[in-house]
Design a protein around this motif. Sequence first.
Motif, mmCIF file in Angstrom:
data_model
loop_
_atom_site.group_PDB
_atom_site.id
_atom_site.type_symbol
_atom_site.label_atom_id
_atom_site.label_comp_id
_atom_site.label_asym_id
_atom_site.label_seq_id
_atom_site.Cartn_x
_atom_site.Cartn_y
_atom_site.Cartn_z
ATOM 1 N N MET A 1 54.995 -118.045 -70.080
ATOM 2 C CA MET A 1 55.587 -117.187 -69.045
ATOM 3 C C MET A 1 54.846 -117.239 -67.592
ATOM 4 S SD MET A 1 55.914 -112.934 -69.560
ATOM 5 C CE MET A 1 54.171 -112.526 -69.630
ATOM 6 N N VAL A 2 53.509 -117.217 -67.643
ATOM 7 C CA VAL A 2 52.890 -117.532 -66.381
ATOM 8 C C VAL A 2 53.160 -118.933 -65.873
ATOM 9 C CG1 VAL A 2 50.304 -117.871 -65.755
ATOM 10 C CG2 VAL A 2 50.729 -116.072 -67.216
ATOM 11 N N SER A 3 53.336 -119.916 -66.471
ATOM 12 C CA SER A 3 53.686 -121.265 -65.816
ATOM 13 C C SER A 3 55.012 -121.310 -65.325
ATOM 14 C CB SER A 3 53.311 -122.279 -66.957
ATOM 15 O OG SER A 3 54.189 -122.125 -68.158
ATOM 16 N N SER A 4 56.068 -120.675 -65.976
ATOM 17 C CA SER A 4 57.362 -120.143 -65.435
ATOM 18 C C SER A 4 57.110 -119.815 -64.114
ATOM 19 C CB SER A 4 58.115 -119.609 -66.618
ATOM 20 O OG SER A 4 58.303 -120.502 -67.572
ATOM 21 N N LEU A 5 56.441 -118.631 -63.941
ATOM 22 C CA LEU A 5 56.313 -117.950 -62.677
ATOM 23 C C LEU A 5 55.898 -118.877 -61.565
ATOM 24 C CD1 LEU A 5 55.010 -114.385 -63.722
ATOM 25 C CD2 LEU A 5 57.529 -114.945 -62.593
ATOM 26 N N ALA A 6 54.865 -119.732 -61.953
ATOM 27 C CA ALA A 6 54.178 -120.609 -61.165
ATOM 28 C C ALA A 6 55.062 -121.736 -60.532
ATOM 29 C CB ALA A 6 52.894 -121.273 -61.674
ATOM 30 N N CYS A 7 56.146 -122.241 -61.634
ATOM 31 C CA CYS A 7 56.967 -123.445 -61.295
ATOM 32 C C CYS A 7 57.938 -122.762 -60.030
ATOM 33 C CB CYS A 7 57.826 -123.591 -62.514
ATOM 34 S SG CYS A 7 56.753 -124.822 -63.361
ATOM 35 N N GLY A 8 58.271 -121.467 -60.437
ATOM 36 C CA GLY A 8 59.093 -120.638 -59.118
ATOM 37 C C GLY A 8 58.532 -120.705 -58.101
ATOM 38 N N ALA B 1 56.736 -122.919 -56.738
ATOM 39 C CA ALA B 1 56.096 -124.312 -55.943
ATOM 40 C C ALA B 1 56.610 -124.399 -54.668
ATOM 41 C CB ALA B 1 56.478 -125.200 -57.291
ATOM 42 N N GLN B 2 55.846 -125.062 -53.979
ATOM 43 C CA GLN B 2 56.111 -125.288 -52.622
ATOM 44 C C GLN B 2 56.314 -126.788 -52.264
ATOM 45 O OE1 GLN B 2 56.385 -122.702 -50.061
ATOM 46 N NE2 GLN B 2 56.305 -121.622 -52.296
ATOM 47 N N ASN B 3 56.012 -127.597 -53.305
ATOM 48 C CA ASN B 3 56.304 -129.115 -53.129
ATOM 49 C C ASN B 3 56.623 -129.791 -54.601
ATOM 50 O OD1 ASN B 3 53.744 -129.892 -54.026
ATOM 51 N ND2 ASN B 3 53.039 -128.934 -51.641
ATOM 52 N N THR B 4 56.959 -131.064 -54.513
ATOM 53 C CA THR B 4 57.148 -131.516 -55.895
ATOM 54 C C THR B 4 55.811 -131.772 -56.612
ATOM 55 O OG1 THR B 4 57.182 -133.705 -54.821
ATOM 56 C CG2 THR B 4 59.391 -132.754 -55.342
ATOM 57 N N GLU B 5 54.903 -131.869 -55.740
ATOM 58 C CA GLU B 5 53.349 -132.129 -56.629
ATOM 59 C C GLU B 5 53.011 -130.963 -57.260
ATOM 60 O OE1 GLU B 5 54.138 -132.887 -53.518
ATOM 61 O OE2 GLU B 5 53.914 -135.044 -53.439
ATOM 62 N N GLN B 6 53.099 -129.732 -56.845
ATOM 63 C CA GLN B 6 52.918 -128.527 -57.355
ATOM 64 C C GLN B 6 53.734 -128.301 -58.619
ATOM 65 O OE1 GLN B 6 52.805 -125.088 -54.512
ATOM 66 N NE2 GLN B 6 51.293 -126.076 -53.456
ATOM 67 N N LEU B 7 55.070 -128.461 -58.469
ATOM 68 C CA LEU B 7 56.057 -128.195 -59.516
ATOM 69 C C LEU B 7 55.732 -129.239 -60.638
ATOM 70 C CD1 LEU B 7 58.731 -127.073 -60.310
ATOM 71 C CD2 LEU B 7 59.917 -128.888 -59.164
ATOM 72 N N ILE B 8 55.436 -130.391 -60.321
ATOM 73 C CA ILE B 8 54.940 -131.320 -61.248
ATOM 74 C C ILE B 8 53.910 -130.965 -62.228
ATOM 75 C CG2 ILE B 8 53.988 -133.569 -62.132
ATOM 76 C CD1 ILE B 8 56.130 -134.717 -59.705
ATOM 77 N N ALA B 9 52.833 -130.373 -61.520
ATOM 78 C CA ALA B 9 51.687 -129.806 -62.165
ATOM 79 C C ALA B 9 51.948 -128.468 -63.086
ATOM 80 C CB ALA B 9 50.463 -129.468 -61.185
ATOM 81 N N PHE B 10 52.731 -127.776 -62.271
ATOM 82 C CA PHE B 10 52.955 -126.426 -63.068
ATOM 83 C C PHE B 10 54.055 -126.647 -64.252
ATOM 84 C CE2 PHE B 10 52.521 -124.236 -58.750
ATOM 85 C CZ PHE B 10 51.177 -123.784 -59.184
ATOM 86 N N ARG B 11 54.801 -127.831 -63.953
ATOM 87 C CA ARG B 11 55.662 -128.088 -65.228
ATOM 88 C C ARG B 11 54.725 -128.748 -66.659
ATOM 89 N NH1 ARG B 11 60.914 -127.377 -66.900
ATOM 90 N NH2 ARG B 11 61.228 -129.427 -67.227
ATOM 91 N N ALA B 12 53.760 -129.198 -66.349
ATOM 92 C CA ALA B 12 52.896 -129.885 -67.184
ATOM 93 C C ALA B 12 52.312 -128.859 -68.030
ATOM 94 C CB ALA B 12 51.657 -130.647 -66.539
ATOM 95 N N ILE B 13 51.962 -127.486 -67.248
ATOM 96 C CA ILE B 13 51.292 -126.284 -67.865
ATOM 97 C C ILE B 13 52.371 -125.592 -68.853
ATOM 98 C CG2 ILE B 13 49.998 -124.228 -67.630
ATOM 99 C CD1 ILE B 13 49.063 -125.296 -65.052
ATOM 100 N N GLN B 14 53.732 -125.658 -68.236
ATOM 101 C CA GLN B 14 54.630 -124.976 -69.095
ATOM 102 C C GLN B 14 55.069 -125.729 -70.163
ATOM 103 O OE1 GLN B 14 58.449 -125.420 -67.273
ATOM 104 N NE2 GLN B 14 58.901 -123.202 -67.669
#
Length: 523
Positions: free
Chosen positions: A95-102, A104-117
Amino acid sequence: MSAPAGLAAEPMTHKQILKALSGLLLVLFVAMISSTVVSVALPQIIGALHGSQSQYTWVVTASLLAATAATPIWGRLADLFSKKLLLQISIGIFMVSSLACGFAQNTEQLIAFRAIQGLGMGALQVLVQVVIAAMISPKERGRYNGYLGGVMAVATVGGPLLGGLIADTSWLGWRWCFFVAVPFTMAAFVLLHRTLNVTTVRRTDVKIDYLGATMIAAGVSVLLIWVTFVGNSFDWLSWQTAVMAGGGVVILVLATLVEARVPQPVVPLKVISRRTPALAIVASLAVGMAMFGGAVFLGQYFQIGRGYTPTEAGLLTIPMMAGVLLSSTISGRMISRSGRVKPYIVTGSLVLTAGFLVMSTMDHDTSLLVIGAGMLMVGTGVGMSMQNLVLAIQNTVPLHELGAASGAVTFFRSLGGTIGVSVLGAILASHVATGIAQGLTKAGIPVSGSGGNSLDIQALPAPIKAIVQVAYGDATGHIFLVSAGIAAVGVIAALLLPPIQLRDTLDLEPAAPAADGEPVRSA
């Protein structure tokens, strides 16, 4: 001798099972819909964040890689600690990582949060299977696999449709593809808290194999990173290949030595080296590579290669999900009646391979009827083989090894999917780059600075847009041909499986010693 942690072994009535399944299936639905909601909107997401084709692949690969590396650890922990507590922890991570993905301000952040997800996704997928297997005997489990197939189908069909609607709705935006998982996750947490009753027996001899787990994760990660960049950032024959590929193999060999020596390994070699688990794992690896690797690029094909909207792309994938739903439900009930599982695994593997062969003929103007027929065959093959391969392995192990065995097969299936996405993504990127360059050259447009590598297709000038669409449409058939070859390996493994008669008890009868030397106790 301290007892293993687990569920009470008392047989449950059909009503009790359905009550407990309600929370478990919602958990599985949450894990699956998180991927399918995003998949169809991913071209738009990467375009909005100004990402590249390589980053497109890594948004998918990051979550698969994390889930793959963590799966055997979660499976082993399920044999040692409270399954309910582990599920609740994994729901929180997700749940926390899904919020973080939403956010995300760039692809690097999105990739990192997707890893946690991915850590949460891997936990949910394996823990649901472990708990269900601990409640229901292998023979009876076939009929309940129909419910699992239904959840898979609804999540996989409904996810792209929901993702398409979100992406096409201006006042929502693509970020809600991640936010939408949060209410489902909260509902799953509450329902699971109320319906799942877990009897936990404390163990004092628990030893977590942190070294083995770390080495497995490191070895797999290094190899997958190499697969992603080889052929683009550096050559196949280069010092980078020698360091990364050689280093990854060495780490995994050392991990195998560690797993053979520790008393409580993350991946129990004595379990997975037996004939039925070993062959089922090979088949799962092939099915995972073919299905995940091929299916993840369908949304990109329909949107970029054919020009459909995200919603239309989601609707066009319905044949595949219909195949999963129908085949898993029907084959599950037939397996429960007969107790025989091998014929359905073999048939499913054959149909899966044939479906990919049909889809390998597609290009930028192939009839949607032909593509739909191929997707229906792929879905049918997946529905008949994927869950039944897990069932074949669970049938061979005692109750106290259920988590480790389920974690192992899920690990290798996820590993196959991760490798498939990485390899097929690299193949697709190479063919697309070649196709765009050739198209631009024929049109007399300079390749450098044309913007042809952008996934923001709507922002491109009309001539370049047409060239990019043709390149993506024509390149996709190549990855499905590779998927057919991979799926054929699964057919061979399925044919070599011994005849399997599913037991109607929760645990094995007392017989041979377990992998860790303890006697196997009946339920």
